[in-house]
Write a protein that holds these residues in place. Structure first.
Motif, PDB file in Angstrom:
ATOM      1  N   TYR A 195       0.880  -1.173   0.000  1.00  0.00           N
ATOM      2  CA  TYR A 195       0.000   0.000   0.000  1.00  0.00           C
ATOM      3  C   TYR A 195       0.910   1.213   0.000  1.00  0.00           C
ATOM      4  CZ  TYR A 195      -3.450   3.463   1.430  1.00  0.00           C
ATOM      5  OH  TYR A 195      -4.254   4.565   1.482  1.00  0.00           O
ATOM      6  N   MET A 196       0.819   2.026  -1.025  1.00  0.00           N
ATOM      7  CA  MET A 196       1.760   3.126  -1.200  1.00  0.00           C
ATOM      8  C   MET A 196       1.048   4.462  -1.004  1.00  0.00           C
ATOM      9  SD  MET A 196       4.413   3.731  -4.365  1.00  0.00           S
ATOM     10  CE  MET A 196       3.132   3.961  -5.597  1.00  0.00           C
ATOM     11  N   ARG A 197       1.666   5.314  -0.219  1.00  0.00           N
ATOM     12  CA  ARG A 197       1.176   6.670  -0.008  1.00  0.00           C
ATOM     13  C   ARG A 197       2.321   7.655  -0.171  1.00  0.00           C
ATOM     14  NH1 ARG A 197      -3.212   8.264   2.884  1.00  0.00           N
ATOM     15  NH2 ARG A 197      -2.484  10.266   2.105  1.00  0.00           N
ATOM     16  N   VAL A 198       1.998   8.829  -0.658  1.00  0.00           N
ATOM     17  CA  VAL A 198       2.973   9.914  -0.746  1.00  0.00           C
ATOM     18  C   VAL A 198       2.656  10.890   0.383  1.00  0.00           C
ATOM     19  CG1 VAL A 198       3.919  11.745  -2.162  1.00  0.00           C
ATOM     20  CG2 VAL A 198       3.168   9.614  -3.236  1.00  0.00           C
TER      21      VAL A 198
ATOM     22  N   PRO B 293      -1.937  12.341  -6.104  1.00  0.00           N
ATOM     23  CA  PRO B 293      -2.081  11.824  -7.477  1.00  0.00           C
ATOM     24  C   PRO B 293      -1.129  12.500  -8.470  1.00  0.00           C
ATOM     25  CG  PRO B 293      -4.230  12.271  -6.515  1.00  0.00           C
ATOM     26  CD  PRO B 293      -3.216  12.862  -5.592  1.00  0.00           C
ATOM     27  N   GLU B 294      -0.895  13.801  -8.235  1.00  0.00           N
ATOM     28  CA  GLU B 294       0.006  14.526  -9.137  1.00  0.00           C
ATOM     29  C   GLU B 294       1.433  13.995  -9.027  1.00  0.00           C
ATOM     30  OE1 GLU B 294       1.517  19.125  -9.898  1.00  0.00           O
ATOM     31  OE2 GLU B 294      -0.362  18.731  -8.828  1.00  0.00           O
ATOM     32  N   VAL B 295       1.888  13.771  -7.802  1.00  0.00           N
ATOM     33  CA  VAL B 295       3.236  13.229  -7.601  1.00  0.00           C
ATOM     34  C   VAL B 295       3.337  11.821  -8.166  1.00  0.00           C
ATOM     35  CG1 VAL B 295       4.906  12.491  -5.855  1.00  0.00           C
ATOM     36  CG2 VAL B 295       3.718  14.667  -5.598  1.00  0.00           C
ATOM     37  N   ARG B 296       2.326  11.008  -7.926  1.00  0.00           N
ATOM     38  CA  ARG B 296       2.324   9.632  -8.456  1.00  0.00           C
ATOM     39  C   ARG B 296       2.380   9.651  -9.981  1.00  0.00           C
ATOM     40  NH1 ARG B 296       0.021   5.559  -4.680  1.00  0.00           N
ATOM     41  NH2 ARG B 296      -0.694   4.429  -6.516  1.00  0.00           N
TER      42      ARG B 296
END
Length: 419
Positions: free
Chosen positions: A22-25, A69-72
């Motif tokens: 599970y990935m989060r920024v 979402p922008e960074v991803r």
């Protein structure tokens, strides 16, 4: 996240898509909120205090969630670009591998349980014979295999043995080297994609009466003779020279790999009278339809005697000829320049050089002292500059030269066992 290597970003995204991660920024609020407040709330009064509260609320409720979402998206694009670039560089190295050239060849597709598929190819890569040997199933099979390989190598005067580097590759190489075939070089060949070719439409069209094991062994042998000419028959993604190829932008990957293949094919040049339609299709200005028309015309009317004869091919118009002619070669044609990279549009210049020296174009190619007398300033025009003329002279010195390095056979060294 922005500092992570591309392969690590793609690995994390694959793990997430498979449900293992599970990935989060996440960004530290202690650093981010004061920075935003210093940018947009510079005063010290009640209004500035309200703006600071608004900034803090906006960041926690809105900005932090929209930034992720922008960074991803940005890191994915950057990772795709890097992965595709690595794939293209690796593909270029494979396609531009040193060619063995025209040699009589015995090729082996190794295997333990099902045996090793054996094929005999002539200097042009034509299939002469195929068989199966079982050198890894016991003493009886080993002896029979040894006798068969020796007899076939002697009968067809094979100069090289090509062995696929897949399952049982090292064992098969040891078996063949132990035979000590006189005057025969043993070479291991990367067989990635051979199985893909063997089941392809191109292979079925070329060998309609042979099974896929024979086609795979033929591909192994031919890719030693000329890696570029054989590997263009396979989807570049099947050669196995990149990572996470199914995770990156597929359109961008295909475009990059196709451009790489076109670049390699054009830099080497293509012999029109022996090239497959798959190889011809990557020549600039042609494509699958014109490539097929060239091969069909060649089969019906015989070998092309000049580049100009290509204009007789159906649907090959002036524009396609102009774009492709410089990359097409015709060895032993009527005009010696047809075997070089000199474009037909520049033949007149070379002929004028030869005329001014009182010699022929053929002598100009073979005699360095004659070329040394040429003053390129004399032939420079608004359309043809000094750089173009220097390229022409360099090509006359080595017409149709292959930019790939010369072939050098290698072998694995003996491994000493630790006491």
């Amino acid at each position: 996240a922005t500092k992570s290597p591309s392969h690590r970003v793609l690995a994390m995204r694959r793990g997430e898509s498979e449900g293992f991660l599970y990935m989060r920024v996440e960004v530290s609020e202690d650093d981010t909120i004061p920075m935003l407040q210093s940018l947009f709330a510079k005063g010290t009064g009640p209004c500035a205090a309200q703006v600071r509260l608004a900034i803090e609320d906006a960041y926690r409720r809105l900005m932090s969630f929209s930034m992720e979402p922008e960074v991803r998206r940005d890191t994915k694009k950057a990772a795709d670009r890097e992965a595709i670039a690595v794939f293209a560089r690796n593909l270029r190295e494979i396609l531009m591998s040193s060619p063995l050239g025209q040699k009589r060849l015995l090729a082996l597709d190794p295997g333990f349980r099902t045996g090793c598929k054996l094929v005999i190819l002539d200097e042009q890569g034509k299939l002469l014979h195929h068989d199966v040997i079982m050198p890894h199933t016991g003493a009886g099979g080993l002896l029979e295999a040894a006798v068969k390989v020796k007899n076939l190598a002697a009968k067809y005067k094979s100069e090289v043995v090509a062995i696929g580097n897949g399952t049982a590759g090292r064992e098969t190489e040891e078996f063949v080297r132990a035979l000590k075939l006189p005057g025969v070089t043993v070479v291991m060949v990367n067989e990635s994609g051979a199985s893909v070719y063997s089941a392809s439409d191109a292979a079925r069209e070329e060998f309609p009466n042979e099974d896929i094991t024979v086609r795979g062994a033929v591909s192994i042998g031919r890719r030693l003779m000329d890696p570029l000419a054989e590997l263009v028959k396979i989807d570049p993604k099947s050669i196995g020279v990149g990572q996470y190829q199914h995770d990156v932008d597929q359109f961008g990957l295909k475009r990059s790999l196709d451009d790489t293949v076109v670049s390699c094919v054009n830099s080497v040049g293509v012999e029109v009278n022996s090239a497959s339609k798959e190889l011809l299709s990557y020549v600039s200005g042609l494509g699958p339809v014109l490539a097929k028309n060239i091969v069909d015309y060649r089969n019906e009317n015989g070998a092309f005697s000049s580049r100009a004869a290509l204009k007789k091919v159906p649907r090959l118009g002036p524009k396609a000829f102009e774009q492709s002619a410089g990359f097409l070669r015709i060895r032993d044609g009527r005009n010696p320049l047809d075997a070089s990279a000199v474009h037909p549009e520049r033949y007149e210049i070379v002929e004028k050089m030869a005329e001014d020296l009182g010699t022929t174009v053929k002598d100009l190619i073979t005699n360095a002292s004659l070329r040394a007398k040429i003053n390129i300033k004399q032939y420079s025009t608004a359309e043809v500059g000094d750089l173009t003329l220097r390229d022409i002279l360099a090509e006359l010195a080595k017409p149709g030269r292959d930019p790939r390095q010369g072939f050098e056979a290698f072998a694995f060294g003996a491994v000493s066992k630790l006491e």
